[in-house]
Design a protein around this motif. Structure first.
Motif, PDB file in Angstrom:
ATOM      1  N   PRO A   1       0.806  -1.230   0.000  1.00 47.35           N
ATOM      2  CA  PRO A   1       0.000   0.000   0.000  1.00 47.35           C
ATOM      3  C   PRO A   1       0.833   1.271   0.000  1.00 47.35           C
ATOM      4  N   ASN A   2       2.068   1.205   0.461  1.00 51.40           N
ATOM      5  CA  ASN A   2       2.909   2.408   0.451  1.00 51.40           C
ATOM      6  C   ASN A   2       3.201   2.887  -0.963  1.00 51.40           C
ATOM      7  N   THR A   3       3.386   1.920  -1.878  1.00 49.29           N
ATOM      8  CA  THR A   3       3.902   2.273  -3.197  1.00 49.29           C
ATOM      9  C   THR A   3       3.011   3.264  -3.917  1.00 49.29           C
ATOM     10  N   SER A   4       1.697   3.067  -3.836  1.00 48.59           N
ATOM     11  CA  SER A   4       0.832   3.952  -4.613  1.00 48.59           C
ATOM     12  C   SER A   4       0.685   5.307  -3.941  1.00 48.59           C
ATOM     13  N   ARG A   5       1.217   5.441  -2.732  1.00 49.22           N
ATOM     14  CA  ARG A   5       1.134   6.742  -2.059  1.00 49.22           C
ATOM     15  C   ARG A   5       2.410   7.549  -2.237  1.00 49.22           C
ATOM     16  N   VAL A   6       3.421   6.937  -2.854  1.00 51.18           N
ATOM     17  CA  VAL A   6       4.644   7.692  -3.131  1.00 51.18           C
ATOM     18  C   VAL A   6       4.333   8.744  -4.187  1.00 51.18           C
ATOM     19  N   ASP A   7       3.842   8.286  -5.317  1.00 52.42           N
ATOM     20  CA  ASP A   7       3.353   9.214  -6.330  1.00 52.42           C
ATOM     21  C   ASP A   7       1.904   8.847  -6.564  1.00 52.42           C
ATOM     22  N   TYR A   8       1.012   9.597  -5.935  1.00 59.98           N
ATOM     23  CA  TYR A   8      -0.398   9.203  -5.972  1.00 59.98           C
ATOM     24  C   TYR A   8      -1.031   9.497  -7.321  1.00 59.98           C
ATOM     25  N   LEU A   9      -0.360  10.286  -8.173  1.00 60.34           N
ATOM     26  CA  LEU A   9      -0.969  10.564  -9.474  1.00 60.34           C
ATOM     27  C   LEU A   9      -0.737   9.420 -10.443  1.00 60.34           C
ATOM     28  N   SER A  10       0.395   8.727 -10.302  1.00 59.43           N
ATOM     29  CA  SER A  10       0.527   7.513 -11.102  1.00 59.43           C
ATOM     30  C   SER A  10       0.725   6.330 -10.162  1.00 59.43           C
ATOM     31  N   GLY A  11      -0.173   6.249  -9.196  1.00 60.50           N
ATOM     32  CA  GLY A  11      -0.102   5.192  -8.192  1.00 60.50           C
ATOM     33  C   GLY A  11      -0.131   3.798  -8.773  1.00 60.50           C
ATOM     34  N   MET A  12      -0.908   3.614  -9.828  1.00 62.08           N
ATOM     35  CA  MET A  12      -0.997   2.296 -10.440  1.00 62.08           C
ATOM     36  C   MET A  12       0.364   1.870 -10.982  1.00 62.08           C
ATOM     37  N   ILE A  13       1.042   2.783 -11.648  1.00 64.27           N
ATOM     38  CA  ILE A  13       2.336   2.454 -12.245  1.00 64.27           C
ATOM     39  C   ILE A  13       3.326   2.084 -11.145  1.00 64.27           C
ATOM     40  N   TYR A  14       3.312   2.826 -10.051  1.00 63.17           N
ATOM     41  CA  TYR A  14       4.244   2.562  -8.956  1.00 63.17           C
ATOM     42  C   TYR A  14       3.923   1.240  -8.282  1.00 63.17           C
TER      43      TYR A  14
END
Lengths: 188, 386, 197, 179
Positions: free
Chosen positions: B81-94
């Protein structure tokens, strides 16, 4: 492919100048995502960076690993890449530990630290004069690990507040097993 | 009219002068962290001579959330769950990039169908990120209407992704080996309809914005990031492509199944804010192309491996895995010590390097240009601060 | 052409260009004026939540038992990255399996990642449909998931206890039957009666 | 910088405070009118911290349209705003800035905590977390809490409506038991 020839030229230059050496423990691109896994002594990193800069590489990342617990050293990780088909070079630069590692009293560590720490330099020269991109990366490492860079023009905290008195990513900082398990811990 | 220095003239200056004795008659202006046109919580300390910027000091860390420290305290799955909050605009990619990195470490095979769904969702996410940038960038430089149009189209994407993933913004859709939910025909129909709809809308965007004289006046020749600066600072993504270098991780180091799709890498030569705008809009079209191909080719089958692993324990070692996010090269550097908890996860985020180039770009421009330049870089602050 | 005339022409071109882009923009606005409004009239009309909509977790009510099936195995507590689940459970009297006696979820901590739902061995976790709950207090988002199951749980436990007792009785009867073959039919009848209860 | 911690008051305590605040002479009708005016033209501060800010922007955009409730006029200056929407994680570095902004806002002012991070740290709360404030109420008194990660724009609208109820109720406001 002409690109490959160019790359080996860079690596040859670096090896010929004895700036880097191959990392024997490297596992290859398929496993690690790094085309060349290299070791570099701290005093040679700026010269090595200059070679990469002249060959048209960009500085992808600089980071640090806290290996004090197992190997009694700090390790800087530099990756350089090309703005074309990927050719990633990873350089390890070993430094002396910033301060002795404090083992957690609550957790028995199975790590066996080297009894005799090798004589390593205290800090690495900054490569921000070669790659301005390194400016922030090095500041972040200073901020998070407390590793110093010599000749850095502006070495101060980057992410944490200026008055912070800790280096957050050191492994003996803020361990969860040391925390009070009562509040916020497992099984609230 | 204020003179704009060529970027080459300032590209060699590397370090900030904050802390040195101030130059005579230098005015210091603090923009942010709360400022109407600073994205998120960016703070810029500008050193001015009248309206002309002499030097700039970006101050970051206002959204530092200790992602990398958290990674040391939780196992590989719990970091998801942290990953998509790093860059929330391209959360899916992250989110998917992290899954792919761990899959590579664990040597997990991903089913074909899941790979296609990942590509479709990533590209939809990229478009939604670019649309949001389009709206807010124009909002920054004074155009309010495009913001409303872009958000309207963006909502369509969020609706499609929400239907599958259950979230609108911070997706946690990937799992090691596949995905949480399969897509159905409705999803594919909706995606097709969206591609058609956005294709019809893009000319409207061009008519409204690209050709607008005021917009061009604000952006043309402003904030030039040339190839020299880009290389020195490790600038990637649309900012790099606007400087004429066709570098895209999807091509340079294909991950997933990106080598199966036909798409162009849009580039511009001038490297100014207008070039970055053009590259991003052209990228929306290319993403639509990829989505179209992926939707047409998607096979049937499972979305998770037959026997999913229960414990994720990669062998000791290191891995660098890079993907192309909406803002540039996103790299995950994972060091494993052979346990279930990562030894270290370093996130190489594109905005970090892109923003670091600001001290080479902003000097000799004006305050009003700062808005257009920082807006056109498209930074996401929590991604820089992590 | 002298420099002055060129400057004048450029100026004119810019002005006309600006006027044109202004009109182009207004035309688009005008066209959009006649489109169907996209605004969702939220408090009046509720949004149609997707079937996969993720929110705070809830317990599934199973058809046959009319209650949840949480056996307090603590796997969700272990996997939760946000430490937002707290469960207590013990073995009800006369039963072999553990049952949850307390199940609290702090939605304010939750990141709706769904890892708990993935690991649940009895598939008794699902997402609830809460999407617009707001409160004046910060402690209002700790949900007690067992409240709606209290009555059903009592009935279920009663039934389970009876079944277990019946099973136990049948077992004993069978054992007795093995010991004394003559009484076997009677014991079988007895166990049948118990089952019909 | 002084950080004020406001633990939630007990119900009896709150009732007592409410009673103390009761004026000797009351202008209920006038108060009502003023409160209604305030409730129906909430001007939030343009201030996004992280992920939730995007949902806040979405709430202000075409689909959800905060303007329907008179709360869509986002003011960039704290001096013109009367509600602060905390949208995102509050880092330790940001805390003093938030306090300064809050102090700049003219009274009466209200605060909405949007998302888990601003309620009690949300997904970023873990033992020994060094980087964030675990909840906006460690810095300023918060009126309405909206859970979610991030909350949907509808939830933000619901939060604004809830705040409107609170403002409209004025002095006679009594805390309702939240379900």
């Amino acid at each position: 492919m002409s690109g490959d020839a160019k790359i080996s030229a860079v690596l040859e230059t670096l090896l010929a100048a004895k700036l880097v050496q191959q990392d024997e423990q490297g596992v290859g691109y398929a496993k690690s995502g790094m085309h060349h896994e290299l070791l570099c002594p701290a005093e040679a990193i700026r010269a090595a960076a200059t070679v990469y800069r002249e060959a048209g590489f960009f500085l992808e990342m600089v980071t640090c690993l806290d290996l004090r617990e197992t190997a009694r050293r700090m390790r800087l990780v530099y990756t350089f890449n090309r703005l074309g088909p990927a050719e990633r070079h990873r350089l390890f630069v070993d430094l002396a530990e910033v301060k002795p590692f404090e083992p957690s009293p609550n957790v028995k560590s199975n790590a066996t630290p080297a009894t005799d720490p090798p004589a390593l330099p205290q800090c690495a020269p900054s490569i921000s004069s070669v790659y301005p991109a390194a400016d922030w990366f090095e500041r972040e490492i200073f901020d998070m690990f407390g590793v110093q860079f010599s000749e850095h023009p502006n070495l101060k905290r980057l992410l944490l507040p200026e008055d912070a008195d800790f280096h957050a990513l050191l492994r003996d900082f803020g361990r969860v097993e040391d925390a009070d398990q009562g509040e916020g811990g497992r099984g609230v | 009219m204020p003179t704009r220095a060529k970027a080459g003239a300032v590209s060699e200056r590397q370090h900030s002068k904050l802390g040195d004795a101030p130059l005579p008659e230098t005015y210091h202006l603090n923009m942010g962290p709360q400022h109407p046109s600073m994205h998120g919580v960016l703070r810029l300390v500008l050193h001015l001579d009248g309206e002309r910027i002499l030097d700039v000091d970006p101050v970051i860390g206002y959204a530092h959330r200790a992602h990398e420290k958290m990674a040391e305290h939780r196992n590989y799955l719990m970091f998801l769950p942290n990953t998509s909050r790093v860059d929330y605009l391209s959360g899916m990619i992250y989110n998917l990039a992290y899954c792919q990195a761990v899959e590579k470490m664990l040597e997990i095979e991903v089913p074909e169908r899941a790979e296609y769904i990942r590509v479709i969702c990533s590209e939809l996410n990229r478009i939604s990120s670019h649309l949001l940038w389009f709206g807010t960038f124009l909002l920054d430089i004074g155009g309010i209407t495009p913001f409303l149009y872009a958000f309207d189209d963006r909502e369509q994407i969020l609706e499609i992704l929400d239907r599958v993933t259950g979230s609108r913004l911070t997706y946690c859709y990937g799992r090691f080996g596949g995905l949480t939910e399969d897509v159905d025909t409705t999803f594919l129909d909706q995606t097709r309809a969206f591609v058609k709809r956005l294709r019809e809308r893009l000319p409207e965007y061009h008519a409204l914005v690209t050709g607008n004289v005021i917009f061009r006046g604000r952006c043309e020749g402003v904030g030039v990031i040339d190839q020299h600066v880009a290389l020195a600072y490790g600038v990637t993504g649309p900012c790099l492509r606007a400087a004429g270098i066709a570098f895209d991780v999807r091509r340079a180091e294909p991950y997933g199944i990106y080598d199966r799709f036909e798409f162009d890498i849009p580039t511009e030569q001038s490297g100014d804010a207008l070039a970055r705008y053009k590259v991003r809009v052209a990228e929306i079209e290319q993403s639509l192309r990829i989505i179209e191909q992926a939707v047409a080719q998607i096979p049937d089958g499972p979305i998770m491996p037959d026997k999913p692993k229960k414990r994720f324990k990669p062998a000791a070692g290191e891995l660098y895995f890079a993907v192309e996010s909406a803002r540039g090269q996103f790299g995950i550097y994972i060091v494993s010590d052979g346990s279930e908890i990562p030894f270290r996860i370093k996130l190489r985020t594109p905005s970090f390097s892109n923003l670091a180039a600001m001290p080479a770009v902003l000097p000799q421009t004006t305050i009003a240009d700062t808005i257009a330049i920082v807006g056109s870089i498209d930074v996401v602050i929590p991604e820089i601060d992590r | 052409m002298t420099a002055t005339t060129r400057a004048k022409t450029n100026y004119l071109v810019t002005v006309l260009g600006g006027l044109f882009s202004l009109l182009a923009g207004m035309l688009i606005t005008l066209r959009n004026l006649f489109r169907r409004p996209v605004t969702e009239q939220y408090p009046k009309s509720k949004p149609a939540l997707s079937k996969n909509f993720r929110s705070a977790i809830a317990l599934v009510r199973f058809e046959e038992t009319q209650t949840h099936d949480c056996v307090a195995c603590m796997q969700c507590v272990q996997i939760c990255p946000s430490f937002c689940i707290a469960i207590e459970g013990d073995k009800p009297e006369g039963l072999k399996r553990k049952r949850a006696t307390e199940f609290h979820v702090d939605y304010a901590l939750c990141s709706v990642c769904g890892l708990c739902i993935d690991v649940c061995p009895t598939n008794t976790l699902k997402y609830s449909r809460v999407y617009d709950q707001v409160a004046y207090r910060r402690d209002a988002f700790v949900y007690d998931l067992l409240t709606e199951f209290r009555d059903a749980e009592v009935a279920y436990l009663e039934k389970a206890r009876q079944e277990a007792a019946a099973k136990e009785a049948a077992k004993q009867a069978a054992a007795a039957a093995r010991a004394n073959k003559d009484t076997a039919p009677a014991a079988a009848n007895a166990s049948k009666e118990l089952e019909n209860d | 910088m002084a950080v004020r911690t406001t633990p939630p008051l007990s119900e009896a305590e709150e009732a007592r405070l409410m009673k103390e605040a009761e004026p000797l002479i009351s202008f209920h009708l006038l108060d009502d009118l003023i409160n209604r005016a305030r409730a129906n033209s909430l001007w939030p501060l343009t201030f996004g911290l992280a992920c939730c800010a995007i949902e806040m922007m979405a709430a202000g955009a075409s689909r959800f349209d905060l303007d329907r409730f008179g709360a869509g006029v986002f003011r960039p200056s704290a001096r013109q705003a009367d509600v602060m929407i905390f949208a995102g994680t509050i880092s330790k570095k940001m805390g003093p800035v938030i306090r300064a902004l809050w102090d700049q806002m003219p009274a009466p002012k209200w605060a909405i905590a949007m998302g888990g991070c601003t309620i009690d740290g949300g997904p970023f709360k873990y033992p020994n977390q060094y980087a964030i404030y675990e909840g906006a109420d460690q810095l300023v008194p918060v009126d309405v809490y909206i859970p979610g990660c991030p909350p949907r724009p509808e939830a933000l609208i619901a939060g604004i409506l809830k705040l409107r109820d609170k403002i409209k109720a004025g002095h006679r406001f009594e805390e309702q038991q939240d379900a």
